[in-house]
Motif scaffolding. Structure first.
Motif, PDB file in Angstrom:
ATOM      1  N   VAL A  46       0.849  -1.193   0.000  1.00  0.00           N
ATOM      2  CA  VAL A  46       0.000   0.000   0.000  1.00  0.00           C
ATOM      3  C   VAL A  46       0.880   1.238   0.000  1.00  0.00           C
ATOM      4  O   VAL A  46       1.820   1.334   0.795  1.00  0.00           O
ATOM      5  N   VAL A  94      -5.123   0.581   7.368  1.00  0.00           N
ATOM      6  CA  VAL A  94      -5.507   0.252   6.001  1.00  0.00           C
ATOM      7  C   VAL A  94      -5.729  -1.248   5.900  1.00  0.00           C
ATOM      8  O   VAL A  94      -5.001  -2.041   6.502  1.00  0.00           O
ATOM      9  N   THR A  95      -6.734  -1.610   5.154  1.00  0.00           N
ATOM     10  CA  THR A  95      -7.051  -3.013   4.915  1.00  0.00           C
ATOM     11  C   THR A  95      -7.027  -3.259   3.416  1.00  0.00           C
ATOM     12  O   THR A  95      -7.765  -2.611   2.659  1.00  0.00           O
ATOM     13  N   SER A  96      -6.166  -4.170   2.989  1.00  0.00           N
ATOM     14  CA  SER A  96      -6.113  -4.570   1.583  1.00  0.00           C
ATOM     15  C   SER A  96      -7.025  -5.776   1.405  1.00  0.00           C
ATOM     16  O   SER A  96      -6.859  -6.794   2.083  1.00  0.00           O
ATOM     17  N   THR A 108      -8.507  -1.068  -1.451  1.00  0.00           N
ATOM     18  CA  THR A 108      -7.963  -0.700  -0.141  1.00  0.00           C
ATOM     19  C   THR A 108      -8.997   0.090   0.640  1.00  0.00           C
ATOM     20  O   THR A 108      -9.657   0.982   0.094  1.00  0.00           O
ATOM     21  N   SER A 125      -4.962   1.507  -4.780  1.00  0.00           N
ATOM     22  CA  SER A 125      -5.828   0.335  -4.718  1.00  0.00           C
ATOM     23  C   SER A 125      -4.994  -0.922  -4.548  1.00  0.00           C
ATOM     24  O   SER A 125      -5.391  -1.859  -3.852  1.00  0.00           O
ATOM     25  N   THR A 249     -12.903   3.998   0.873  1.00  0.00           N
ATOM     26  CA  THR A 249     -12.576   2.809   0.094  1.00  0.00           C
ATOM     27  C   THR A 249     -12.173   3.223  -1.311  1.00  0.00           C
ATOM     28  O   THR A 249     -12.870   4.029  -1.948  1.00  0.00           O
TER      29      THR A 249
END
Length: 672
Positions: A46, A94-96, A108, A125, A249
């Motif tokens: 990221v 952050v969450t991928s 992301t 992204s 998002t």
């Protein structure tokens, strides 16, 4: 200590590095390839920048916050992987997210842990570490009437090779491809393929957004990177504030792999089918006649339409779409918005025309440009300023049109009322939704950045389209924006058909039609077939061939044609319907390579398990011979039903075609 996380889907295997640094995605391979030998580039998964946390570089890699992210946890199922990282000084989380389809879809999610906020100026992204940049990049320029122009570049030719050792910096350059404005494909396609020059490996991607986007390549000490993104501050004047209660998002992207260009586009075709929302009505795949191209060109009247409707029904069209101008009283460009039928064009009302379509058991369609209101339209005064995109409190006006903001309840109510009225009053079963006016960088209404206001509007447009199709499940919608200026898979994951161009010259349409399956599913590629009465048989046939390898979008003055010309149109529709039977299972390949704009010979194969359709265009006058590397097959003329002055012969595993016509010509062959 370094741990490897390997997440496997039915098609792909993704390998991540989990250690005391940021998470890195170091390999994307076919699931069947053996594990081991993966490189260990240093590129974070990221990249993220924020006000007060930027970095001095044009490229979006090497961000301060991106390097400071640390692995927190991950959750995986057979279909989804979520990797959570945190940056403790800012509270950024952050969450991928990775979603298994025919390839992989990724995005992301960002938020803040606890109190405080962060003004993001860039959030990727997805970022992929590359072991090497010794590769060829395939990308496509896209412009009005000249869509799908693919080209190949050696990545090393655009990324400078400088000394790399502990005492010298790596080049800080990038190769960037950017889409701007509300025309997501107005200049370039958000699709690309990277082919390794030393191993049989190729990586393909698409960015699935109906507005601005960005991707870039760069080099680092241990290889390189590919970054995929929606809008950014640097390119699109985008920023957004996030808090614990206000997350953000990114736009989704898709990844596939293969061994070469054709295998990657075959994989992208399967991925597009996997992400598409397909309703029962989409299975119908009708032949649509549209009165615009090389025909009425925005000047419909009852007198002109009735004989066209009769002729379209006679050759076997399923739908008849009345294109632009049906609402027009004189000069209409800056007066549109009410979408009421013209009384001068239709003295007995539009219902007379629509009823004739119904009488022939065809489904009526109509053209609409829903997102604009002419500055001279009475509707412009009836709607509040909140219904429009604004900058500094003033309506955005482009070329005589105001632009509706689909976040606005008033704007949506106006459009819902319009669509519902046309469906209920006339039984409209098909809309050609056009979009001929760009927004500029966006709107700052509500205190957002320009780019984020546009992003919110883009997403509201998708929501509006979803709601229409939920209310009207038997309605088919064509996606058009001056041809294919918004040919992306945010729109196409939910709409039925894509107009591939406004090009009116059959010879120039050939490379557009042939290259269309690289950008859009064959069963969504609305390729115009508009034969012109009085032309030679080869010219007439050429125009029809353009429509057969996709969704033949019929036009032309059928009511003026000779019996022999009409027989040829009927034969083309018969040939096309045979292709339609298999089309949803076929994948594209280009035996002569992706077509160039000036190529004399162009070839497109649509391949299935038991049958393939090979379309050949020869655009130069005079005899010519071409050899195609195609395995020996049972072969037969498909359209026209005889080859005429063309012949073919097999030479080992190669097909030799001789075109002996004195003028440009095209043929479709069926291979089993």
């Amino acid at each position: 200590m370094t741990n490897l996380l390997r997440w496997t889907t039915p098609d792909l295997a993704l390998t991540f590095v989990l250690d005391d640094g940021p998470v890195r995605l170091i390999a994307v391979r076919e699931a069947s390839q053996p594990r081991g030998g993966e490189p260990d580039p240093s590129q974070p998964l990221v990249e993220v920048a924020a006000v007060g946390h930027g970095h001095s570089s044009n490229r979006h890699a090497g961000t301060v916050l991106g390097r400071q992210l640390r692995y927190a946890r991950h959750d995986e199922t057979e279909t989804t992987l979520r990797i959570v990282q945190e940056e403790l000084t800012t509270g950024l989380r952050v969450t991928s997210v990775f979603e298994a389809r025919a390839g992989v879809r990724a995005w992301t999610e960002a938020s803040i842990i606890g109190p405080g906020s962060l003004e993001l100026t860039n959030l990727s992204s997805l970022v992929i570490g590359l072991a090497s940049i010794d590769a060829e990049l395939y990308s496509a320029a896209n412009s009005w009437m000249a869509e799908n122009r693919w080209s190949k570049r050696v990545l090393r030719d655009v990324l400078a090779d400088i000394v790399r050792d502990p005492h010298h910096h790596v080049a800080n350059s990038r190769h960037a491809v950017t889409g701007t404005n509300s025309w997501s494909t107005g200049e370039t396609l958000p699709v690309g393929v990277l082919v390794d020059r030393s191993t049989p490996y190729a990586l393909g991607w698409q960015i699935e957004h109906n507005g601005p986007w960005h991707y870039e390549f760069g080099e680092n000490r241990r290889g390189g990177y590919l970054l995929l993104s929606g809008p950014t501050d640097h390119e699109h004047q985008w920023s957004v504030e996030i808090t614990a209660g206000k997350p953000f998002t990114t736009v989704p992207v898709s990844l596939v792999v293969g061994t070469d260009v054709d295998s990657v586009f075959a994989a992208l075709t399967r991925q597009r089918r996997a992400i598409r929302t397909r309703r029962p009505i989409d299975d119908r795949m009708p032949v649509v006649f549209n009165d615009f191209m090389n025909t009425l060109r925005g000047d419909p009247t009852t007198e002109k339409l009735l004989p066209l409707i009769d002729a379209a029904a006679e050759v076997g069209a399923d739908y008849f779409c009345v294109d632009a101008g049906w609402y027009a009283e004189g000069d209409w460009w800056n007066t549109v918005g009410a979408w009421e039928p013209s009384t001068t064009r239709f003295p007995n009302g539009l219902a007379e025309v629509i009823n004739r379509i119904h009488q022939h058991r065809m489904v009526p369609g109509i053209w609409l440009e829903p997102e604009v209101i002419g500055v001279r339209s009475p509707i412009a005064d009836e709607l509040p300023d909140d219904a429009f995109l604004t900058r500094h409190g003033k309506r955005v006006a482009e070329n005589g049109r105001y632009l509706l903001d689909l976040r606005s309840p008033a704007a949506r109510k106006h459009l819902d009322t319009t669509v519902d009225r046309l469906v209920d009053e006339f039984g409209i079963g098909f809309f050609k939704f056009d979009n001929n006016t760009m927004t500029g960088p966006g709107t700052d209404k509500g205190g957002t950045s320009l780019g984020h206001g546009l992003l919110e509007h883009n997403r509201a447009l998708l929501s509006w389209l979803d709601a229409i199709q939920e209310r009207h499940p038997d309605l088919l919608i064509e996606n058009c924006a001056s041809g294919a200026m918004r040919m992306d898979y945010a729109m196409l994951s939910r709409l039925h058909l894509q107009s591939t161009s406004d090009q009116e010259h059959p010879l120039l349409y050939a490379p557009i039609s042939a290259a269309a399956p690289a950008a859009v599913l064959p069963e969504q590629a609305g390729n115009w077939a508009y034969p012109i009465t009085g032309t030679t048989r080869e010219e007439f046939t050429f125009a029809l061939v353009n429509g057969i390898p996709g969704r033949l979008y019929l036009s032309g003055h059928l009511n003026r044609m000779t019996p022999a010309e009409l027989d040829l149109v009927r034969s083309a529709l018969t040939a096309h319907r045979a292709v339609l039977d298999d089309l949803h299972t076929l994948v594209p390949a280009w035996p002569l390579g992706l077509p160039m704009w000036t190529d004399d010979w162009i070839a497109l194969a649509l391949n299935g398990v038991d049958v393939s359709y090979l379309t050949l265009w020869h655009r130069a006058p005079g005899p010519s011979t071409i050899t195609l590397p195609i395995p020996r097959s049972k072969i037969a003329p498909h359209f026209p039903t005889d080859l005429g002055d063309w012949t073919y012969a097999w030479n080992d595993d190669a097909l030799v075609i001789n075109a002996n016509t004195p003028e440009p010509a095209a043929r479709v062959l069926r291979l089993e």
